[in-house]
Design an enzyme around this catalytic site. Sequence first.
Site, mmCIF file in Angstrom:
data_model
loop_
_atom_site.group_PDB
_atom_site.id
_atom_site.type_symbol
_atom_site.label_atom_id
_atom_site.label_comp_id
_atom_site.label_asym_id
_atom_site.label_seq_id
_atom_site.Cartn_x
_atom_site.Cartn_y
_atom_site.Cartn_z
ATOM 1 N N CYS A 106 0.840 -1.199 0.000
ATOM 2 C CA CYS A 106 0.000 0.000 0.000
ATOM 3 C C CYS A 106 0.877 1.250 0.000
ATOM 4 C CB CYS A 106 -0.869 -0.037 1.259
ATOM 5 S SG CYS A 106 -1.794 1.464 1.583
ATOM 6 N N CYS A 107 0.455 2.245 -0.778
ATOM 7 C CA CYS A 107 1.103 3.556 -0.765
ATOM 8 C C CYS A 107 -0.002 4.604 -0.655
ATOM 9 C CB CYS A 107 1.968 3.749 -2.009
ATOM 10 S SG CYS A 107 1.034 3.791 -3.557
ATOM 11 N N TYR A 108 0.228 5.799 -1.140
ATOM 12 C CA TYR A 108 -0.778 6.861 -1.063
ATOM 13 C C TYR A 108 -1.955 6.624 -2.006
ATOM 14 C CZ TYR A 108 2.847 9.479 1.362
ATOM 15 O OH TYR A 108 3.802 9.864 2.249
ATOM 16 N N GLY A 145 -1.706 4.219 -4.939
ATOM 17 C CA GLY A 145 -1.625 2.990 -5.724
ATOM 18 C C GLY A 145 -0.622 3.017 -6.850
ATOM 19 N N TYR A 150 -3.916 3.990 0.152
ATOM 20 C CA TYR A 150 -4.554 4.243 1.446
ATOM 21 C C TYR A 150 -5.636 5.310 1.335
ATOM 22 C CZ TYR A 150 -5.456 5.510 6.225
ATOM 23 O OH TYR A 150 -6.099 5.793 7.406
#
EC number: 2.8.1.1
Length: 106
Positions: free
Chosen positions: A64-66, A68, A93
């Site tokens: 997971c990042c900010y 995708g 996220y």
Amino acid sequence: MSGFQRITAGDAKALMEAGKINIADIRDAMSFGAGHISGAARVDNDNLAEFLSGCDKADPLLVCCYHGNSSQGAAQFFAGQGYEKVYSLDGGYELWKLAFPDLTER
């Protein structure tokens, strides 16, 4: 599985409900501290070796990042480290917290 698979927040939630899953959040410490997926571990260059040695590579890994985007490169990296099932969270996220606020920690 070669490489990784992009999945939606709904599919990621289903994976979480299906059993054991590792979640690697690659965002910065401040963002992670402000909120993250329940059960996620924040992973960066400083703790990468510890994360790699502490996870069962047979268990699914959700990255997971900010939003995708960055998670796709990280997911490819993890796939190259021997993880059998690697997933990149589409929407990151930011989408997760809107879709499943009850499955976030602050």
